[in-house]
Design an enzyme around this catalytic site. Structure first.
Site, mmCIF file in Angstrom:
data_model
loop_
_atom_site.group_PDB
_atom_site.id
_atom_site.type_symbol
_atom_site.label_atom_id
_atom_site.label_comp_id
_atom_site.label_asym_id
_atom_site.label_seq_id
_atom_site.Cartn_x
_atom_site.Cartn_y
_atom_site.Cartn_z
ATOM 1 N N CYS A 112 0.711 -1.105 0.103
ATOM 2 C CA CYS A 112 -0.045 0.023 0.031
ATOM 3 C C CYS A 112 0.941 1.237 0.071
ATOM 4 O O CYS A 112 1.599 1.510 -0.855
ATOM 5 C CB CYS A 112 -0.947 0.047 1.049
ATOM 6 N N HIS A 113 0.902 2.126 1.234
ATOM 7 C CA HIS A 113 1.647 3.334 1.278
ATOM 8 C C HIS A 113 3.063 3.026 1.796
ATOM 9 O O HIS A 113 3.874 3.947 1.708
ATOM 10 C CB HIS A 113 0.715 4.485 2.049
#
Length: 175
Positions: A109-110
């Site tokens: 994800c991030h």
């Protein structure tokens, strides 16, 4: 023989809960010992998107951890988690050393924001949450929209929906 340890590195808060708990469970069910590392002692706060979920105790401060003690590193996402980690010099140095070790480093994800800060994405092919694609390209990476991408020892994935595939690839990299 003792179980191989897997490091999970997170900030004090903003961790997307499932991105920590699902890989943690997959690895521990496969016989690995998971350890939670963070820049500070105490506990960390996970979230279900923007809603506070469970807190978890920190096993070791990242500044006291050695890459040599772990078989792999997992970097869970959540927006605030990697944004905070990338401002911690010891966390960034640990990530950089882990990538240099050649051992698996899995980011979802991030979490690739921390990889960018560690300056380990140049010339590598990665994926992430779509909003990071410009950041990754500006740091010299090739960004692709795929479920899981492996480039050398870096394993990246886009989002919680990709967690089953992410876990399988990570377990495969560990042998």
């Amino acid at each position: 023989m003792s179980k191989q340890k897997i490091a999970f590195l997170v900030a004090a808060e903003g961790i997307e809960r499932v991105e920590l708990t699902e890989p943690w469970e997959a690895l521990t069910e496969a016989g690995y010992k998971a350890e939670l590392l963070s820049p500070a002692d105490g506990s960390v706060q996970t979230f279900d998107h923007l809603t506070a979920a469970e807190s978890r105790p920190v096993d070791k401060k990242v500044g006291d951890a050695s890459v040599d003690d772990y078989a792999a590193l997992v970097l869970p996402g959540g927006v605030a988690n990697p944004d905070a980690l990338r401002t911690d010099a010891k966390a960034v140095a640990f990530v950089k050393a882990f990538v240099a070790s050649g051992k698996p480093v899995a980011a979802i994800c991030h979490a690739p924001w921390t990889l960018i800060e560690a300056d380990v994405v140049r010339g590598r092919r990665l994926t992430s949450w779509p909003s990071l694609q410009t950041d990754l390209r500006n740091a010299g990476a090739e960004w692709v929209d795929e479920t899981v991408v492996t480039d050398g020892n870096l394993i990246t994935s886009r989002k919680p929906d990709d967690l089953p595939a992410f876990g399988k690839v990570l377990l495969g990299a560990l042998g």
